[in-house]
Write an enzyme that holds these catalytic residues in place. Sequence first.
Site, PDB file in Angstrom:
ATOM      1  CD  GLU A  81      10.599 -30.803  16.726  1.00 43.93           C
ATOM      2  OE1 GLU A  81      10.573 -29.629  16.297  1.00 43.93           O
ATOM      3  OE2 GLU A  81      11.197 -31.717  16.145  1.00 43.93           O
ATOM      4  CG  ASP A 117      11.401 -22.967  19.020  1.00 42.05           C
ATOM      5  OD1 ASP A 117      10.621 -23.449  19.868  1.00 42.05           O
ATOM      6  OD2 ASP A 117      11.046 -22.619  17.885  1.00 42.05           O
ATOM      7  CB  ALA A 153       4.996 -31.685   4.582  1.00 43.89           C
ATOM      8  CG  LEU A 205       8.968 -31.033   5.311  1.00 43.67           C
ATOM      9  CD1 LEU A 205       8.978 -31.828   4.005  1.00 43.67           C
ATOM     10  CD2 LEU A 205       9.969 -31.634   6.301  1.00 43.67           C
ATOM     11  CB  SER A 206      10.189 -24.518   7.164  1.00 44.67           C
ATOM     12  OG  SER A 206       9.916 -24.420   8.520  1.00 44.67           O
ATOM     13  CB  SER A 207       6.608 -24.474   2.186  1.00 45.00           C
ATOM     14  OG  SER A 207       5.375 -24.186   2.819  1.00 45.00           O
ATOM     15  CB  SER A 208       5.812 -20.397   5.739  1.00 41.12           C
ATOM     16  OG  SER A 208       6.302 -20.973   6.932  1.00 41.12           O
ATOM     17  CG  ASP A 266      10.637 -23.172  11.086  1.00 39.41           C
ATOM     18  OD1 ASP A 266      11.243 -24.016  11.766  1.00 39.41           O
ATOM     19  OD2 ASP A 266       9.397 -23.056  11.079  1.00 39.41           O
TER      20      ASP A 266
END
Length: 381
Positions: free
Chosen positions: A30, A33, A121, A123-126, A170
Amino acid sequence: MGVREGFEELYGAAPEGVWAAPGRVNLIGEYTDFNEGFVMPLALPHTAVAAVSRRSDGVLRLHSADIDGPVVELRVDELTPRSDTGWAAYPAGVVWALREAGHAVGGGADIHLASTVPTGAGLSSSAALEVVTALALDELYGLGLTRPELARLAQRAENDFVGVPCGVMDQTASACCTEGHALHLDCRDLSIRQVPFDLASQGLELLVVDTRVKHALGDGAYAERRAGCEEGARLLGVSHLRDVAYEDLDTALARLSDERVRRYVRHVVSDDHRVDRVISLLDAGDVRAIGPVLTDGHASLRDDLRISCPELDLAVSAANSAGALGARMTGGGFGGSAVVLVESTDVDSVTKAVTEAFAAAGFTAPRVFPAVPSAGARRIG
Ligand code: ADP
Ligand code: MG
C-alpha cells in the site's frame, strides 16, 4: 433489465457487443505504487458491464443505469480535460486518452453501462468503468492494444481528464487479473506476474469489510504522504524508495532526522518486503502463513503511515480476535475497506464478531462479502 436490453431501449438497436471489467482489492503493498515498488491486487467478482456500439458521426453518447439522469452526449473532437461531466468523465476520459494517443476512435460510440462494484468503498469502481470502456473500444475499433497499454490509457484518463492523481494499480488489476490469482505488479517497469491464489481449495476465504465510511481527513493526506516519501528518497539519495533494500532499512532510517519521514520510509520499504514475503509463501502453497504478514501490514499503515481510522482498526482487531488468520486495511485509508483472511468454517463467526463490534462502537453497520479472485476485463456478449 439487463445491460443489453437497456442499451436497445435507450438507443433503439442492439449493441455490437457487451464487455465486463472488475473492481479490485489490494492484498498487500500500500502506497508503494508511486514509490515504484510492488503491489498485489486481485480482481473482484463485481464488475462494470458496458454495452457498446460504434458510431460514424463523431458523437459519444453515455448512459449509466445506476445514475438517475439523461444520456450524456458529447463530441469526440471536443472532449476537454476537467470539463465537468460528472460520472461521464470516466468513460469520456478514456475516449479522450485514446484520441490523444493517436488511436482512431473519432467515429464515436453509444455506451450504456451498469456496475455491481460498490462506489467509494476503495474497490475501484472508477477503474472498472474506465477499463470496460477501453476494452470495448479497443475491440470494436480494432486498435490491437495490449492489456497493460489499455490500463495505462485508463490511468491517463483518470489522472488528466477526470483529475484524480491515482497510480496505475487499479486499472492494471481490472485489465490484467486472472481467475484464481493475485497479480504481482512491479510499478517501476509495469511487469506483471500471475501468482496462484486459490483460496477455495485450501478451505479459506478472503473477506472484504466495507466500513461504509470515508473521512474528510483523507483528502490532503495522499499528497502529504507522497511528498514525504519523495523527501525521504531525496534525503537518502535514491530516485524512489523502491531502491532502498530491506536489508539496508535500519541504516537508512538512522540517516533520517525527521521522525515523520522516517516513519513513511519504514512503511514503504517494509511493505515492499511484505509483498515479497507473501509471494514466497503463495508460491510455496502456504496460504495460511500470509495472515500475520497482512496484520503486520496493517500495523505499519496505522502506526507509521498513519492512514487508518477507528473503523478500519476495529474491523482488523475484531476479526483477528474472532479467529481470523490475519487482516489489514486496504486502499487509500481513512475509511473504505479492510481485507480479512479466514478459514471458510469461520466466515460466519468472524462476520458476526465484526458486525457486533461495529454496533457496540456505534458505527454504521459494515458490509462484508467474499473477495473471490476473479477474471479481469473480458467480452461477455
Ligand atoms: P472508487 O473508484 O474507489 O469506487 P472513486 O471516487 O474513484 O471511488 O470513483 C467513484 C465514481 O465513479 C463515482 O462517484 C461515479 O462518478 C463513478 N462511477 C462508479 N460506478 C459508476 C456507475 N455504475 N455509474 C456511473 N458512474 C459510476
Ligand atoms: Mg477510484
